[in-house]
Write a protein that holds these residues in place. Structure first.
Motif, short mmCIF file in Angstrom:
data_model
loop_
_atom_site.label_atom_id
_atom_site.label_comp_id
_atom_site.label_asym_id
_atom_site.label_seq_id
_atom_site.Cartn_x
_atom_site.Cartn_y
_atom_site.Cartn_z
N GLY A 20 39.18 41.66 -86.90
CA GLY A 20 39.99 40.55 -86.42
C GLY A 20 39.84 39.33 -87.29
O GLY A 20 39.51 39.43 -88.48
N LEU A 21 40.05 38.19 -86.67
CA LEU A 21 39.92 36.91 -87.36
C LEU A 21 38.87 36.08 -86.63
O LEU A 21 38.84 36.06 -85.40
CB LEU A 21 41.25 36.15 -87.36
CG LEU A 21 42.44 36.85 -88.02
CD1 LEU A 21 43.70 36.02 -87.85
CD2 LEU A 21 42.16 37.10 -89.49
N GLY A 22 38.04 35.40 -87.39
CA GLY A 22 37.01 34.57 -86.79
C GLY A 22 37.56 33.46 -85.93
O GLY A 22 36.89 33.00 -85.00
N THR A 23 38.79 33.04 -86.18
CA THR A 23 39.40 31.94 -85.43
C THR A 23 40.23 32.42 -84.24
O THR A 23 40.79 31.61 -83.52
CB THR A 23 40.31 31.12 -86.35
OG1 THR A 23 41.29 31.99 -86.93
CG2 THR A 23 39.49 30.44 -87.45
N CYS A 24 40.30 33.73 -84.03
CA CYS A 24 41.14 34.30 -82.97
C CYS A 24 40.42 34.28 -81.63
O CYS A 24 39.32 34.83 -81.50
CB CYS A 24 41.52 35.73 -83.36
SG CYS A 24 42.37 36.65 -82.08
N ASP A 25 41.02 33.65 -80.63
CA ASP A 25 40.41 33.58 -79.29
C ASP A 25 40.18 34.96 -78.69
O ASP A 25 39.14 35.21 -78.08
CB ASP A 25 41.28 32.75 -78.34
CG ASP A 25 41.22 31.26 -78.64
OD1 ASP A 25 40.22 30.82 -79.27
OD2 ASP A 25 42.15 30.54 -78.26
N SER A 26 41.15 35.86 -78.84
CA SER A 26 40.99 37.21 -78.28
C SER A 26 39.82 37.94 -78.94
O SER A 26 39.09 38.66 -78.27
CB SER A 26 42.27 38.03 -78.45
OG SER A 26 43.31 37.49 -77.68
N CYS A 27 39.66 37.75 -80.22
CA CYS A 27 38.55 38.38 -80.93
C CYS A 27 37.21 37.83 -80.44
O CYS A 27 36.26 38.59 -80.22
CB CYS A 27 38.67 38.18 -82.44
SG CYS A 27 40.10 39.02 -83.16
N ARG A 28 37.15 36.53 -80.25
CA ARG A 28 35.91 35.93 -79.75
C ARG A 28 35.59 36.41 -78.34
O ARG A 28 34.44 36.74 -78.03
CB ARG A 28 36.00 34.40 -79.80
CG ARG A 28 35.90 33.85 -81.21
CD ARG A 28 35.67 32.36 -81.20
NE ARG A 28 36.82 31.64 -80.70
CZ ARG A 28 37.60 30.85 -81.43
NH1 ARG A 28 37.33 30.69 -82.72
NH2 ARG A 28 38.62 30.23 -80.91
N LYS A 29 36.62 36.48 -77.48
CA LYS A 29 36.41 36.98 -76.12
C LYS A 29 35.93 38.42 -76.13
O LYS A 29 35.01 38.79 -75.40
CB LYS A 29 37.71 36.88 -75.31
CG LYS A 29 38.10 35.49 -74.93
CD LYS A 29 39.44 35.49 -74.22
CE LYS A 29 39.98 34.08 -74.09
NZ LYS A 29 41.36 34.07 -73.59
N ALA A 30 36.54 39.24 -76.97
CA ALA A 30 36.14 40.65 -77.06
C ALA A 30 34.70 40.77 -77.53
O ALA A 30 33.92 41.54 -76.96
CB ALA A 30 37.09 41.40 -78.00
#
Length: 116
Positions: free
Chosen positions: A8-18
């Motif tokens: 993913g991307l470090g700035t992506c909210d969905s990636c951080r939540k996952a």
């Protein structure tokens, strides 16, 4: 339990939540920012084979900013692969690799299939 690979991307909210949810449920998560470490050709092929055209996020800001001639590349498998190679932010996020299992997005179905 083998480590999950989260693309993913470090700035992506969905990636951080996952990442957070998976870590809290006991998973060892290896994160790869696809902007910093772009996908290789064989990796794109594998993801497209498992996920199909839905791997290209046509609702993203990146997609909307593409000129029409680049958007038209979506219509062929080779074109989709080229788009993902040129614009890593077009990938639906996150993509989670769990052995042979490949999931895209962070919806209840994905969360349930990875529950620890």
């Amino acid at each position: 339990m083998a480590a999950l690979i989260l693309l993913g991307l470090g700035t992506c909210d969905s990636c951080r939540k996952a990442r957070t949810t998976l870590a809290k449920s006991g998973h060892d998560v290896e994160f790869r920012d696809v902007r910093a470490a772009p996908l290789e050709s064989a990796e794109i092929d594998r993801l497209l084979e498992h996920i199909g055209p839905e791997l290209v996020n046509r609702r993203s800001t990146t997609w909307r900013q593409l000129p029409p001639d680049e958007q038209a590349e979506f219509d062929t498998p080779k074109g989709r692969k080229g788009l993902l190679a040129k614009h890593s932010a077009l990938m639906k996020r996150p993509v989670i690799l769990d052995g042979e299992k490949v999931l895209a997005g962070w919806k209840p179905e994905e969360m349930a299939s990875l529950s620890g």
